[in-house]
Write an enzyme that holds these catalytic residues in place. Structure first.
Site, PDB file in Angstrom:
ATOM      1  N   GLU A 164       0.933  -1.255   0.022  1.00 41.53           N
ATOM      2  CA  GLU A 164       0.068   0.054  -0.034  1.00 41.53           C
ATOM      3  C   GLU A 164       0.918   1.182   0.090  1.00 41.53           C
ATOM      4  OE1 GLU A 164      -0.252   2.116   2.660  1.00 41.53           O
ATOM      5  OE2 GLU A 164       0.933   1.056   3.966  1.00 41.53           O
ATOM      6  N   ALA A 167      -1.368   7.530   2.003  1.00 42.46           N
ATOM      7  CA  ALA A 167      -0.965   8.738   3.017  1.00 42.46           C
ATOM      8  C   ALA A 167      -2.387   8.835   3.783  1.00 42.46           C
ATOM      9  CB  ALA A 167      -0.842   9.813   2.303  1.00 42.46           C
ATOM     10  N   LYS A 219       8.359  -0.577  -1.794  1.00 38.44           N
ATOM     11  CA  LYS A 219       7.391  -0.099  -0.817  1.00 38.44           C
ATOM     12  C   LYS A 219       8.597   0.561   0.177  1.00 38.44           C
ATOM     13  CE  LYS A 219       4.484   0.685   2.491  1.00 38.44           C
ATOM     14  NZ  LYS A 219       3.689   2.087   2.273  1.00 38.44           N
ATOM     15  N   CYS A 275       4.594   4.155   9.334  1.00 38.52           N
ATOM     16  CA  CYS A 275       5.376   3.535   8.237  1.00 38.52           C
ATOM     17  C   CYS A 275       6.800   4.008   8.051  1.00 38.52           C
ATOM     18  CB  CYS A 275       4.685   3.892   6.923  1.00 38.52           C
ATOM     19  SG  CYS A 275       3.462   2.411   6.393  1.00 38.52           S
TER      20      CYS A 275
END
Length: 461
Positions: A164, A167, A219, A275
């Site tokens: 994914e 934001a 990612k 993240c």
């Protein structure tokens, strides 16, 4: 063989799984989607008729849930039933940084991923496509494959990586109109099955297919590059303060260079969220595990700079308040790591507040979306002091004017738009003098506040 996807199950109804599955359900009404989670309170919140009670706050999400829920979008705690019925299973569980054992403080903790894989292996009686959706370290798919392919059953599992790139605060728009959708895998038919789902609303030229390892590493690398830009401009903000330059002017000047671009060049008290830090630490850990020490040191510096910025901000408050905040009321406006979300993971506010509490400051927090108990849980998780002392020194207000009343200083730590609309003249009259504002997000207008009599500090000026 081509795959026909009629039912999707997603394990994990959090910040990634919830919005992602809601949008897929809205866009693909012919596919039945079931979001499952062991957390009964979370599932109850997803099923609450009052859409203001959804467990995740994202602009636009409640409208999508209202449209799809009980039509083809379902929320359940019956994990095994959903796994058994699904043609495609998304794994979207938490992958926190390990806080124990080897790799403590850096490696991702994959115990929840492994538990999912073992449960899928135990329950499945028909072929499944299994999609990694959580942020995972490179080569996690290898572990998934090893577990799923050694079940002793005749069931075939096809592993895909579909990271994914949401934001928080703009997750719904990011899902409806993504820069790119990345799908990594080994089986062409399995990859195509997921491509076909996204192609229902995403242009084909925005759907990239790669091998598994490239998808996983892309990612981590994307988040590392974005965080690196934040730490880079924050390092320059400190230099600006010493030399008389203005970091906003510097950022604008370099951002107009098309090779650099303007995004993620906003100086602040530091990045947060689930993240950036986790993914960079993961990258550092992977590099060290392959003995790539220079690579690891390079990326670790991004984290060190971010930690320094938070510490520096808190230290500046203490020094400006005549080198002591003991017993002084300091209002903290904003606890979420960014505006338009109720997520507080790795929020700068937690660390700034903790530093001030260590100096015996009297902290009063206000955030429009974060409940009081979450503030205390975040502070207590750091184990900096006994919980009773944290609750004695810190309090949470439901009203921003109450939080600021009689305060010596205000620290703005989330860029909520509503902060710009406050009656700052009223706030000034209610505060102690001199009245300080420390703007960690460069949100307010210096001239306006100084005219009202505030002493105003913004990063990089």
């Amino acid at each position: 063989m081509a795959f026909t996807i009629k039912k999707i199950c997603c394990i994990g109804a959090g910040y990634v799984g919830g919005p992602t599955m809601s949008v897929i359900a809205q866009q693909c009404p012919d596919i039945q989607i079931t979001l499952v989670d062991m957390n009964t309170e979370r599932i109850a919140a997803w099923n609450n008729p009052d859409l203001d009670q959804l467990p995740i706050y994202e602009p636009g999400l409640s409208d999508i849930v209202a449209e799809a829920r009980d039509r083809n979008l379902f929320f359940s705690t019956d994990v095994e039933k959903a796994i058994e019925e699904a043609d495609m299973i998304f794994i979207s569980v938490n992958t926190p940084t390990k806080n124990y054992g080897k790799g403590k403080g850096m490696a991702a903790d994959l115990k929840y991923i492994e538990l999912c894989a073992r449960q899928i292996a135990d329950v499945a009686t028909s072929d499944k496509i299994v999609v990694e959706k959580s942020t995972l370290p490179v080569r996690t798919a290898a572990a998934l494959k090893s577990i799923l392919h050694n079940t002793g059953s005749s069931v075939n599992f096809h592993i895909l990586s579909n990271p994914e790139f949401l934001a928080e605060g703009t997750a719904v728009q990011d899902l409806l109109n993504p820069d790119r959708v990345l799908i990594g895998g080994e089986n062409k038919e399995a990859i195509q099955a997921l491509v076909d789902i996204y192609a229902g609303w995403v242009d084909k030229d925005r759907i990239l297919t790669t091998n598994l390892w490239s998808s996983e590493l892309s990612k981590l690398t994307a988040n590392a590059f974005l965080a690196q830009r934040v730490s880079s401009i924050n390092s320059i903000s400190e230099l600006c303060e010493k030399t008389g330059a203005d970091v906003q002017e510097v950022a604008k000047a370099i951002g107009m260079d098309t090779r650099i671009g303007s995004k993620f060049l906003k100086a602040s008290v530091g990045f947060g969220g689930s993240c950036f830090q986790k993914d960079i630490l993961n990258l550092v850990y992977i590099a060290r595990s392959y003995n790539l020490q220079e690579v690891a040191d390079y990326w670790e510096q991004v984290i060190l700079m971010n930690d320094h910025q938070k510490q520096r901000f808190a230290d500046n408050i203490i020094q400006t308040l005549f080198n002591t905040v003991n017993g002084k009321k300091i209002a903290i406006l904003g606890w979420a790591f960014k505006k338009d979300t109720n997520d507080t993971r790795e929020s700068a506010a937690i660390y700034v507040a903790d530093h001030l509490l260590n100096e015996q400051a009297d902290i009063h927090v206000y955030d429009p979306k974060v409940p009081a108990e979450k503030v205390f849980v975040d502070l207590e998780y750091l184990n900096s002091r006994p919980d009773a002392e944290t609750r004695r020194l810190a309090s949470v207000s439901e009203d921003p004017y109450e939080a600021c009343k009689d305060a010596h200083a205000i620290a703005i730590l989330t860029e909520w738009d509503e902060f710009k609309t406050y009656d700052w003249a009223r706030i000034k009259r209610s505060m102690k003098s001199p009245s300080f504002i420390f703007d960690g997000r460069k949100l307010l207008e210096r001239a306006q506040l100084e005219e009202l009599g505030f002493v105003y500090y913004a990063i990089g000026e």
